[in-house]
Design an enzyme around this catalytic site. Structure first.
Site: not given
Length: 533
Positions: A42, A208
């Site tokens: 991420d 997300e």
């Protein structure tokens, strides 16, 4: 390591050896993906002047939120970390696999660097500094709650501040939605209950990891959808921060071998180029970082190459390096460690908030690991906090380490060794028994389920010095071996296949353990830890 201009964000790079196992910069003006062939999950990046700063999910590994620096988006080095203990401190004093720091965002605002992250069990935290290579302030809980994850701040031109975030279904009971909250201008507190600005249930499940930007009067939310291993990169845009948002898939796997290309950062260069960094899930090797060219067409980004011109890109495997106005030396994150400093290398992380007694780096040319007692009720290494580990650096690599073991002669079953850690794990160790030191090879499959280890005794150690090695080859195949003379290595057991941990790739490193309570534990002196082909 000092900041040459903290307010501008420029830093003096630490000197470090270039990796022997993976270099992205090809030396001919091109680079190969991944630019970081390691588990920087991420990733998010911001540019300040000529400098780029990256951070990534660190979950419950400590130090957390490692800070990487680059001047050309291809050559990266670790320069520090934002948290040396994870709050709540007692909660994270034991392993909390897969919990902790999820999908951070790094931004620069009014001379300060901010990182926001969602902890799915406690809420959204913020930490800040003026010098990203130095100490960061104490984390602030900006928004308390269960299931709040993947947060990103945004300061608008009118001075208003906002926070976008996602939801963890495992805690909140809902997911695949994005919410925007107002914040105070200082970015330390949300001011309202928030507005749901996007629902991905119909076409973009598991949306997300949102990142907030503004360009040409449009508010943009870049967000991955479709799941970690198989998803795509979604972009939303609106003239109003609360929407309604138009949606467009701007990158997917296409006809490439790069699965699930998504979740990352849009950055630009001073020369006017646009680039996007994202991850690819490679199972035991973790979520590695790719760099994609990006362009704007009709106020929509196109990421990667777009051979059919439909506005949806696919990843590049090799490409011309970003034009940042000059050429910079090849640089890679630290891997090997000679243990010559009084500080641990920045590549190392513990499996939980550390105790001061676990390790002592010194200027004597070794790292001393003291054995720590196996946690009460601990079934295997999955429950052990004092594992000193680092990320896998490539698909193929070899780790060799040299140690001298000095157990407490009054104790038995003190142990130290070299481990490859995941939900399955394997290690080679030296352990003290009544009649001396023995070498063992141990494995545990489904360690996260409490499965006990299987042990194979390799023989008695002559003296107390030994070298341990693990060779990792394609498919995360790990062959452990040992040498008493530093020349001839004998294989230990059969090949072990590494697997991921919880939301992280497999890791490699060191440990020192004992069964019993004592007032003076034994210790192992590690001379060096070397990563080679």
């Amino acid at each position: 390591m000092s900041s040459t201009s903290a307010s501008a964000g420029a830093v003096a790079l630490p000197t470090s050896a270039v990796s022997k196992v993976w270099v992205s910069d090809q030396g001919d003006g091109t680079y190969q993906n991944p630019v970081l062939n390691s588990d920087y999950s991420d990733p998010d990046v911001c540019r300040v002047g000529d400098d780029y700063y990256m951070t990534s999910s660190s979950f419950s590994s400590i130090p957390g939120l490692q800070i990487l620096h680059s001047r050309d988006l291809v050559n990266w080095q670790i320069i520090g970390y934002a948290i040396d203990r994870l709050p709540p401190f007692q909660h994270f004093a034991k392993p909390q696999h897969g919990n902790g720091v999820w999908a951070p965002a790094i931004r620069h605002h009014k001379g300060e660097f901010y990182i926001y992250w969602g902890d799915p069990d406690f809420g959204i935290y913020m930490v800040k500094t003026r010098n990203p290579a130095g100490r960061w302030e104490t984390p602030v809980l900006v928004m308390e709650g269960k299931g709040l994850i993947d947060s990103c701040p945004f300061w608008d031109e009118d001075g208003n501040a906002y926070l976008v975030h996602g939801w963890a279904g495992s805690r909140a009971g809902v997911k695949s939605m994005l919410t925007v909250n107002r914040m105070n201008p200082e970015g330390t507190q949300v001011l309202d209950e928030g507005v749901m600005v996007f629902d991905g249930h119909d076409a973009h499940p598991t949306v997300e990891g949102p990142k907030f930007y503004k360009r040409n009067g449009y508010y943009y939310i870049f967000a991955p959808a479709g799941g970690v291993a198989t998803g795509w990169q979604l972009v939303l845009r609106s003239k109003n921060i609360y929407g309604p948002y138009e949606e467009k898939i701007v990158m997917d796997q296409g006809k490439t071998p790069i699965n699930g290309p998504h979740q990352g950062a849009w950055v630009d260069t001073k020369t006017g180029e646009d680039w996007f960094l994202h991850f690819q899930d490679k199972e035991a090797y973790g979520r590695v970082v790719h760099l994609q060219p990006m362009k704007w067409v009709n106020d929509w980004p196109v990421i990667g190459e777009d051979p059919d011109g439909d506005g949806k890109g696919q990843p590049v495997l090799r490409f011309k390096k970003p034009n940042v106005g000059k050429t910079f030396p090849v640089a890679t994150p630290a891997e090997s460690d000679e243990f010559d400093s009084h500080l641990l290398g920045l590549q190392w992380q513990w499996h939980a908030n550390p105790k001061a007694t676990w390790a002592f780096a010194s200027n004597k040319g070794h790292l001393r690991l003291f054995t720590d007692q196996m946690p009460e009720g601990g079934k295997n290494l999955w429950d052990v906090p004092n594992l000193l580990l680092q990320k896998f650096p490539a698909e193929n690599f070899t780790v060799t380490t040299k140690l001298r073991f000095t157990p407490n002669p009054k104790l038995q079953n003190e142990r130290t060794g070299l481990v490859v850690m995941g939900m399955d794990y394997g290690y080679i160790s030296v352990v003290n028994r009544k009649d001396g030191l023995y070498l063992t090879y141990n494995t545990a499959l489904k360690a996260d389920k409490g499965t006990p280890e299987k042990e194979q005794v390799l023989g008695k150690l002559t003296g107390n010095e030994v070298q341990f090695r693990v060779q990792v080859s394609k498919g995360a195949q790990c062959q452990f071996s040992y040498s008493e003379d530093g020349q001839n290595f004998k294989n230990a057991g059969s090949v072990f296949t590494a697997v991921p941990g919880k939301w992280i790739g497999a890791k490699v490193g060191l440990f020192a353990l004992r069964d019993d309570k004592t007032n003076d534990s034994g210790y192992a002196d590690y001379d060096w830890f070397r990563v080679t082909k």
